[in-house]
Scaffold this motif. Sequence first.
Motif, PDB file in Angstrom:
ATOM      1  N   UNK A  37       0.862  -1.189  -0.070  1.00 12.29           N
ATOM      2  CA  UNK A  37       0.101  -0.067   0.124  1.00 12.29           C
ATOM      3  C   UNK A  37       0.904   1.223   0.192  1.00 12.29           C
ATOM      4  N   UNK A  38       2.180   1.235   0.423  1.00 12.66           N
ATOM      5  CA  UNK A  38       3.046   2.403   0.566  1.00 12.66           C
ATOM      6  C   UNK A  38       3.719   2.741  -0.625  1.00 12.66           C
ATOM      7  N   UNK A  39       4.259   3.988  -0.689  1.00 14.13           N
ATOM      8  CA  UNK A  39       5.166   4.699  -1.609  1.00 14.13           C
ATOM      9  C   UNK A  39       6.687   4.281  -1.040  1.00 14.13           C
ATOM     10  N   UNK A  40       7.694   4.642  -1.980  1.00 15.46           N
ATOM     11  CA  UNK A  40       8.885   4.600  -1.552  1.00 15.46           C
ATOM     12  C   UNK A  40       9.150   5.405  -0.195  1.00 15.46           C
ATOM     13  N   UNK A  41       8.728   6.536  -0.325  1.00 23.30           N
ATOM     14  CA  UNK A  41       8.924   7.339   1.062  1.00 23.30           C
ATOM     15  C   UNK A  41       8.410   6.591   2.334  1.00 23.30           C
ATOM     16  N   UNK A  42       7.090   6.075   2.069  1.00 27.50           N
ATOM     17  CA  UNK A  42       6.392   5.133   3.347  1.00 27.50           C
ATOM     18  C   UNK A  42       7.284   3.995   3.476  1.00 27.50           C
ATOM     19  N   UNK A  43       7.963   3.372   2.633  1.00 29.45           N
ATOM     20  CA  UNK A  43       8.857   2.427   2.862  1.00 29.45           C
ATOM     21  C   UNK A  43      10.277   2.748   3.724  1.00 29.45           C
ATOM     22  N   UNK A  44      10.749   3.574   3.390  1.00 23.78           N
ATOM     23  CA  UNK A  44      11.748   4.386   4.027  1.00 23.78           C
ATOM     24  C   UNK A  44      11.235   4.702   5.393  1.00 23.78           C
ATOM     25  N   UNK A  45      10.295   5.312   5.642  1.00 21.06           N
ATOM     26  CA  UNK A  45       9.718   5.782   6.928  1.00 21.06           C
ATOM     27  C   UNK A  45       9.662   4.378   7.836  1.00 21.06           C
ATOM     28  N   UNK A  46       8.919   3.375   7.183  1.00 20.03           N
ATOM     29  CA  UNK A  46       8.531   2.381   7.905  1.00 20.03           C
ATOM     30  C   UNK A  46       9.764   1.490   8.516  1.00 20.03           C
ATOM     31  N   UNK A  47      10.710   1.481   7.328  1.00 21.67           N
ATOM     32  CA  UNK A  47      11.851   0.830   8.057  1.00 21.67           C
ATOM     33  C   UNK A  47      12.831   1.500   9.176  1.00 21.67           C
ATOM     34  N   UNK A  48      12.961   2.639   8.962  1.00 23.39           N
ATOM     35  CA  UNK A  48      13.526   3.719  10.001  1.00 23.39           C
ATOM     36  C   UNK A  48      12.725   3.375  11.359  1.00 23.39           C
ATOM     37  N   UNK A  49      11.272   3.203  11.264  1.00 20.55           N
ATOM     38  CA  UNK A  49      10.428   2.972  12.342  1.00 20.55           C
ATOM     39  C   UNK A  49      10.990   1.573  12.801  1.00 20.55           C
ATOM     40  N   UNK A  50      11.339   0.616  12.173  1.00 24.71           N
ATOM     41  CA  UNK A  50      11.526  -0.687  12.722  1.00 24.71           C
ATOM     42  C   UNK A  50      12.926  -0.490  13.548  1.00 24.71           C
ATOM     43  N   UNK A  51      13.954   0.124  13.048  1.00 25.48           N
ATOM     44  CA  UNK A  51      15.131   0.365  13.671  1.00 25.48           C
ATOM     45  C   UNK A  51      14.944   1.217  14.900  1.00 25.48           C
ATOM     46  N   UNK A  52      14.088   2.503  14.667  1.00 24.02           N
ATOM     47  CA  UNK A  52      14.100   3.265  15.923  1.00 24.02           C
ATOM     48  C   UNK A  52      13.342   2.541  17.012  1.00 24.02           C
ATOM     49  N   UNK A  53      12.188   1.821  16.520  1.00 21.53           N
ATOM     50  CA  UNK A  53      11.384   1.476  17.588  1.00 21.53           C
ATOM     51  C   UNK A  53      12.151  -0.122  18.111  1.00 21.53           C
ATOM     52  N   UNK A  54      13.260  -0.322  17.674  1.00 23.36           N
ATOM     53  CA  UNK A  54      13.963  -1.436  18.519  1.00 23.36           C
ATOM     54  C   UNK A  54      15.196  -1.070  18.907  1.00 23.36           C
ATOM     55  N   UNK A  55      15.563   0.259  19.272  1.00 23.38           N
ATOM     56  CA  UNK A  55      16.435   0.918  19.977  1.00 23.38           C
ATOM     57  C   UNK A  55      17.670   1.218  19.257  1.00 23.38           C
ATOM     58  N   UNK A  56      17.915   1.026  17.940  1.00 22.73           N
ATOM     59  CA  UNK A  56      19.072   1.427  17.221  1.00 22.73           C
ATOM     60  C   UNK A  56      19.285   2.793  17.328  1.00 22.73           C
ATOM     61  N   UNK A  57      20.550   3.217  17.358  1.00 20.88           N
ATOM     62  CA  UNK A  57      20.915   4.821  17.386  1.00 20.88           C
ATOM     63  C   UNK A  57      21.322   5.279  16.099  1.00 20.88           C
TER      64      UNK A  57
END
Length: 200
Positions: free
Chosen positions: A158-178
Motif C-alpha cells: 500500500x505504501x510509496x517509496x517514502x513510506x517504505x523508508x519511514x517504515x524501515x526507519x521505524x523498525x530500527x528506531x522502535x527497536x533501540x538502534x542509534x
Amino acid sequence: MAAPDLFARADPSADGAFYVMPRKVVHIEAGAIAALRAVYARDLPPGEPVLDLMSSWRSHLPEAGLGPVSALGMNADEMADNPQITAGFVVHDLNADPALPYPDAAFGAVVCAVSVQYLTRPLEVFAEVGRVLRPGGVAIVSFSNRCFPTKAIRAWTLGTDADHVALVRAYLEGTGFADVRDEAPPTGDDPLFVVSGRAR
Ligand SMILES: C[S@@+](CC[C@H](N)C(=O)[O-])C[C@H]1O[C@@H](n2cnc3c(N)ncnc32)[C@H](O)[C@@H]1O
C-alpha cells in the motif's frame, strides 16, 4: 469495520512452500548492485563478522576487507551457491520464529538486502538484530521498488517509496538502534534505498 492488518499478506501460507524452488536471479539491476556494494564498502567494519539476513545466492558484498560471512535464508540451494558466504548458513523462517540462532554480540554488521518487505514480525526480528550485533555494530537494510507482491506485507504494497523508508526507519528506531539514517544513492537503473542504524 475492522482496520486492515498491515502486517498481513495476500498469500498467508507458510513461507517454506514459496521459497522451496531456488531462484538464482538477482533482484536489482547492475547499477543498484554497484551502489549497494559501495555502501557496504564504506560502512562495514573491516574484518568483522557479517550476517547476511534473508540471504540467497548473491550477497552484493565487497570483494575485499570482509570478515567471515554467515547467512540466514529460506533456500539451502541458493545459499550453498553463494561464494561470499564463508562461515556457514542456516535455513530459518523468520516469520515462524523471529529469534536469530546466534549468540549475543556475534557480528559487527548485519545486512538485509531487498527482503525486509517480507517480514511479518519485523520488530521482533530487528530486536534480535540488535542483540546479535556488538554495541556500535551496524545494521544495513536496503530495498528497491520491486517485490513479490503476494508475499510482501500490506503496509509495503500500500505504501510509496517514502513510506517504505519511514517504515524501515521505524523498525530500527522502535527497536533501540542509534544513529538511524537513510539515503538513496544514485544507481543509473533501479532505485535503491538504504536505511542503517547502530546497535547500542
Ligand atoms: C528477493 S530475495 C533477496 C535475496 C538476497 N538478499 C538478495 O539481495 O538478492 C528475498 C529473500 O528473502 C528470504 N526470505 C523470505 N522470507 C523469509 C522468511 N520468512 N525468513 C527468512 N528469510 C526469508 C528468501 O530466502 C529470499 O532469499
